[in-house]
Design a protein around this motif. Structure first.
Motif, short mmCIF file in Angstrom:
data_model
loop_
_atom_site.label_atom_id
_atom_site.label_comp_id
_atom_site.label_asym_id
_atom_site.label_seq_id
_atom_site.Cartn_x
_atom_site.Cartn_y
_atom_site.Cartn_z
N MET A 27 68.21 -101.90 10.30
CA MET A 27 67.65 -101.55 11.59
C MET A 27 67.76 -102.76 12.51
SD MET A 27 63.82 -100.29 12.59
CE MET A 27 63.05 -101.89 12.39
N ARG A 28 68.29 -102.56 13.71
CA ARG A 28 68.43 -103.65 14.69
C ARG A 28 67.39 -103.49 15.80
NH1 ARG A 28 73.77 -102.49 13.26
NH2 ARG A 28 74.85 -104.28 12.41
N THR A 29 66.75 -104.61 16.15
CA THR A 29 65.82 -104.66 17.27
C THR A 29 66.13 -105.93 18.06
OG1 THR A 29 64.10 -105.96 16.17
CG2 THR A 29 63.99 -103.57 15.87
N ASP A 30 65.43 -106.15 19.16
CA ASP A 30 65.60 -107.38 19.93
C ASP A 30 65.23 -108.62 19.12
OD1 ASP A 30 66.47 -105.91 22.10
OD2 ASP A 30 64.52 -105.90 23.08
N ALA A 31 64.36 -108.45 18.14
CA ALA A 31 63.89 -109.57 17.32
C ALA A 31 64.85 -109.92 16.19
CB ALA A 31 62.51 -109.26 16.75
N GLY A 32 65.83 -109.08 15.93
CA GLY A 32 66.78 -109.35 14.85
C GLY A 32 67.07 -108.09 14.06
N GLU A 33 67.77 -108.26 12.97
CA GLU A 33 68.13 -107.13 12.12
C GLU A 33 67.28 -107.14 10.86
OE1 GLU A 33 72.34 -105.75 11.46
OE2 GLU A 33 71.91 -106.63 9.50
N ARG A 34 66.67 -106.00 10.55
CA ARG A 34 65.91 -105.86 9.31
C ARG A 34 66.78 -105.15 8.30
NH1 ARG A 34 63.31 -107.73 13.60
NH2 ARG A 34 61.08 -107.83 13.36
N ARG A 35 66.78 -105.65 7.09
CA ARG A 35 67.56 -105.04 6.01
C ARG A 35 66.64 -104.79 4.82
NH1 ARG A 35 72.54 -109.35 6.18
NH2 ARG A 35 73.22 -108.86 8.29
N ALA A 36 66.69 -103.58 4.30
CA ALA A 36 65.89 -103.23 3.12
C ALA A 36 66.85 -103.00 1.95
CB ALA A 36 65.06 -101.98 3.38
N CYS A 41 65.62 -102.87 -10.51
CA CYS A 41 64.32 -102.91 -11.18
C CYS A 41 63.30 -102.02 -10.47
CB CYS A 41 63.81 -104.34 -11.28
SG CYS A 41 63.14 -105.03 -9.73
N GLY A 42 63.66 -101.49 -9.29
CA GLY A 42 62.77 -100.62 -8.55
C GLY A 42 62.06 -101.28 -7.37
N ALA A 43 62.14 -102.60 -7.29
CA ALA A 43 61.49 -103.32 -6.18
C ALA A 43 62.32 -103.20 -4.91
CB ALA A 43 61.32 -104.79 -6.54
N VAL A 44 61.66 -103.28 -3.77
CA VAL A 44 62.32 -103.26 -2.47
C VAL A 44 62.11 -104.61 -1.81
CG1 VAL A 44 62.35 -102.21 -0.18
CG2 VAL A 44 62.04 -100.77 -2.21
N THR A 45 63.18 -105.20 -1.29
CA THR A 45 63.13 -106.48 -0.61
C THR A 45 63.57 -106.27 0.84
OG1 THR A 45 63.67 -107.67 -2.64
CG2 THR A 45 64.07 -108.83 -0.56
N VAL A 46 62.80 -106.78 1.79
CA VAL A 46 63.13 -106.65 3.21
C VAL A 46 63.42 -108.04 3.75
CG1 VAL A 46 62.31 -105.95 5.49
CG2 VAL A 46 61.67 -104.60 3.46
N THR A 47 64.53 -108.15 4.47
CA THR A 47 64.91 -109.42 5.09
C THR A 47 65.03 -109.25 6.58
OG1 THR A 47 67.29 -109.02 4.88
CG2 THR A 47 66.20 -110.15 3.04
N VAL A 48 64.92 -110.36 7.33
CA VAL A 48 65.13 -110.36 8.77
C VAL A 48 66.21 -111.37 9.06
CG1 VAL A 48 64.10 -110.82 11.02
CG2 VAL A 48 62.72 -109.77 9.22
N VAL A 49 67.25 -110.93 9.78
CA VAL A 49 68.35 -111.79 10.17
C VAL A 49 68.34 -111.87 11.68
CG1 VAL A 49 70.84 -112.14 10.11
CG2 VAL A 49 69.69 -111.06 8.16
N ARG A 50 68.32 -113.07 12.23
CA ARG A 50 68.31 -113.24 13.69
C ARG A 50 69.68 -113.57 14.19
NH1 ARG A 50 62.75 -115.44 15.79
NH2 ARG A 50 61.49 -114.22 14.43
#
Length: 50
Positions: A27-36, A41-50
């Motif tokens: 997902m892209r916003t003015d604050a950067g791109e979020r990636r899930a 293993c079933g865990a979800v990791t969310v990152t923010v790229v500017r």
């Protein structure tokens, strides 16, 4: 430069490297791109790229 950083699952007992095959949502916003990422293993990791 940020694209070169390694994304790793930090769930307890898991340090698997996450890549494009694990990318579930982008997902892209003015604050950067979020990636899930969903790890095998079933865990979800969310990152923010500017």
């Amino acid at each position: 430069m940020m694209e070169d950083l390694r994304c790793v699952c930090d769930a307890r007992g898991c340090d698997r490297t996450l890549g494009e095959d694990d990318l579930m949502l982008r997902m892209r916003t003015d604050a950067g791109e979020r990636r899930a990422y969903e790890c095998a293993c079933g865990a979800v990791t969310v990152t923010v790229v500017r």
